[in-house]
Design a protein around this motif. Structure first.
Motif, short mmCIF file in Angstrom:
data_model
loop_
_atom_site.label_atom_id
_atom_site.label_comp_id
_atom_site.label_asym_id
_atom_site.label_seq_id
_atom_site.Cartn_x
_atom_site.Cartn_y
_atom_site.Cartn_z
N MET A 59 -6.54 -1.36 -11.28
CA MET A 59 -5.20 -1.65 -10.08
C MET A 59 -5.63 -0.99 -8.93
O MET A 59 -6.85 -0.48 -8.72
CB MET A 59 -4.12 -0.58 -10.59
N LYS A 60 -4.90 -1.83 -8.05
CA LYS A 60 -4.72 -1.77 -6.88
C LYS A 60 -3.43 -1.29 -5.72
O LYS A 60 -2.51 -1.72 -5.64
CB LYS A 60 -5.80 -3.04 -5.75
N VAL A 61 -3.54 -0.04 -5.37
CA VAL A 61 -2.16 0.42 -4.45
C VAL A 61 -2.54 0.30 -3.34
O VAL A 61 -3.73 0.75 -2.82
CB VAL A 61 -2.27 1.83 -5.28
N THR A 62 -1.24 -0.06 -2.35
CA THR A 62 -0.68 -0.23 -1.51
C THR A 62 0.13 1.10 -0.75
O THR A 62 1.15 0.58 -1.02
CB THR A 62 -0.57 -1.04 -0.75
N PRO A 63 -0.87 2.02 -0.53
CA PRO A 63 0.35 3.07 -0.54
C PRO A 63 0.69 3.01 1.26
O PRO A 63 0.05 2.92 2.52
CB PRO A 63 -0.54 4.35 -0.28
N VAL A 64 1.91 3.18 1.17
CA VAL A 64 2.14 2.97 2.92
C VAL A 64 3.25 4.97 3.05
O VAL A 64 4.80 4.72 3.26
CB VAL A 64 3.39 2.49 3.58
N SER A 65 2.80 5.47 3.27
CA SER A 65 3.84 6.93 3.25
C SER A 65 4.87 7.48 3.95
O SER A 65 5.79 7.97 3.51
CB SER A 65 2.55 8.11 3.53
#
Length: 132
Positions: A59-65
């Motif tokens: 899995m690859k997560v792309t966070p933008v808080s």
């Protein structure tokens, strides 16, 4: 090409959005849901794990808080899933939604069947977050 089938799951909890965002930003916390085990950091931004249904996966997560975005790509059992995740404030708590797009290789019925267990994961995460 027609749009794909979509399934949306949600978690509403009496915890602030930033706390829930931080929890789900840490891929290791996904183990608490119960379907993913042995999470380790892989190459680049990918995390590797064992999944109860898909076997070996990553899995690859792309966070933008700033916007509560935790979109991720999930690869396992020969399938590639795109999951669009949002954590938004909801009064003193928050609501997290997972928007699943049916991956190539699954019929609509198989797609629905694959996601039945996700409700159990949500319940496990909710219980953990409520207690901590």
């Amino acid at each position: 090409m027609a749009p794909r089938q979509v399934i949306v799951k949600e978690l509403t909890i009496n915890k602030p959005a930033n706390q829930v965002f931080d929890f789900f930003s840490n891929v290791k916390n996904m183990e608490i849901g119960g379907a993913i085990k042995s999470v380790t950091k892989g190459e680049g931004d990918w995390w590797q794990f064992d999944h109860t249904v898909a076997g070996k996966g990553k899995m690859k997560v792309t966070p933008v808080s700033d916007f509560g975005i935790l979109d991720h790509e999930f690869v396992g059992a020969g399938l590639e899933w795109k999951v669009y995740v949002r954590v938004v404030p909801n009064d003193e708590g928050s609501t997290t939604t997972w928007t699943f797009m049916r991956p190539d290789g699954l019929t609509d019925g198989q797609f629905q069947e694959q996601l039945k267990g996700f409700d159990l994961e949500i319940n496990n995460w909710k219980k953990y977050l409520e207690e901590n």
